[in-house]
Enzyme design. Structure first.
Site: not given
Length: 416
Positions: A254, A349
């Site tokens: 990302k 996460r």
């Protein structure tokens, strides 16, 4: 004493001139009349009429100032891009080389939703602040404040482009602010919930996948794009090199900070050692990874760590990687079997970050492991959660340091 001039009226080379803002530009037009009191008053009234015509979308530069060079300039640009449809097409073409295909797809979808409320044939010059505020209200009737903000950011970005190029006035965007939203707190798995999730997984690969997710904090796109060439089991590290998008494209992580080396915790190492028996010897595949430079691809051969071929009942038509949709379905079906609270799979996460923080890990280290550019993102996301566990941190510090303080006997200062 100098007489105060009406707003937008000035004297230039001994004659009256007026100025006004049009399509983001300050325009000055001479009237060719001497600055008498009567002429100055008439100039002020003329300027007010022009401003009103601009605000209502009825201003025709050529009609007001047929001899002006600027009239031809604005008429030309007005004829080239007069509708919302034309602006959308132009802006999307510009953005195509700046953003990823996934982001471009989002832009197209959001602009499509806009044109369900505002006709694509509407002239750009007639757009008003009121149109945008009503559009935002329209989005709120079917979506959350957060989603409405995302839609409006895209639309305001496009209209900002239009203002920069003199197609609309910047003040159309003024006052269209972000809506307030409640900050969602992370809902990490408890140790007991994680154990139940693993026990409810129907295949060893699923157990290994969720264990790796929780104990590395990888984004799910990074997790399903993981290759054995990225893993060093001897040193216990993962080099994050690629990400799989919702559309199935392989690209770089990302952000630049997302290209990182993750130091694995022992449960993740153990899970990958078990996974090695399942996929390590599978044939290598050739992949193309989109680079940050527009249109540039990098080709390589890899062996995926987690493969849908391992658990597939039908061998034909099976891809080389899991999709985000498949991962989402696996998570929710396993959560239901485990009887744990339903939450989004991305919480693996958050679980990593929260467990690391509660264990006393340095936020800067956590940020680097998760691919954040700084610890600020860790504090912003998990600050409230950390506050709730402050007492646990105090107990941990007391346990570590409380018994180690050197006792200093009191001194009798009277004897000094």
């Amino acid at each position: 004493m100098t007489k105060k001039l009406p707003t937008g009226v000035e004297i230039h080379s001994g004659l009256v001139r007026i100025w006004f803002m049009y399509r983001g530009q300050r325009c000055r037009e001479p009237l060719g009349i001497p600055p008498t009191s009567k002429n100055l008053k008439l100039a002020g009234e003329r300027r007010s009429s022009i401003v009103h015509a601009i605000r209502t979308g009825n201003f025709d530069y050529m009609q007001w100032f047929p001899q002006s060079k600027q009239a031809h300039k604005f008429t030309k640009s007005h004829n080239k891009e007069t509708t919302l449809n034309a602006l959308c097409e132009k802006w999307l073409t510009v953005k195509q080389v700046e953003v990823t295909p996934a982001t471009l797809k989002n832009y197209i979808q959001r602009l499509g939703q806009m044109r369900l409320f505002i006709s694509g044939d509407k002239l750009i010059s007639t757009l008003t602040q009121s149109d945008l505020l009503e559009l935002r209200q329209y989005f709120l009737s079917t979506t959350s404040s957060s989603t409405a903000n995302s839609y409006m950011r895209t639309i305001k970005g496009m209209l900002g482009y239009a203002a920069t190029n003199g197609l609309i006035e910047e003040r159309v965007l003024a006052g269209v602010k972000e809506l307030k939203t409640d900050k969602s707190k992370p809902t990490p798995l408890s140790k007991e919930e994680f154990a139940r999730l693993i026990n409810a997984s129907r295949h060893e690969q699923d157990q290994n996948l969720w264990t790796t997710a929780v104990f590395t904090g990888l984004r799910h796109g990074e997790l399903i794009a993981l290759a054995w060439e990225d893993i060093d089991l001897v040193n216990g590290t993962i080099t994050v090199k690629r990400n799989r998008t919702l559309e199935g494209e392989l690209k770089l992580p990302k952000t630049k900070s997302g290209e990182r080396v993750v130091t694995m915790l022992q449960p993740a190492i153990d899970a990958l050692i078990r996974q090695k028996a399942l996929t390590f010897m599978m044939p290598a595949i050739t992949i193309d990874v989109a680079q940050r430079e527009y249109g540039k691809l990098s080709r390589s051969k890899i062996r995926p760590v987690f493969s849908p071929r391992v658990t597939a009942t039908k061998k034909l038509g099976i891809g080389d990687f899991f999709s985000h949709v498949t991962l989402h379905e696996k998570w929710h079906s396993t959560s239901r079997r485990a009887g744990i609270e339903q939450r989004k799979p991305y919480q693996t996460r958050h679980t990593y970050a929260c467990w690391m923080l509660s264990a006393g890990a340095n936020p800067t280290f956590i940020a680097s492991q998760m691919g954040h550019s700084s610890a600020k993102e860790v504090y912003n996301t998990y600050g409230d959660w950390v506050d709730e566990h402050t007492q646990d941190q105090v107990a941990m510090l007391n346990k570590k340091y409380g018994a180690n303080v050197t006792h200093m006997p009191r001194r009798d200062f009277k004897s000094l």
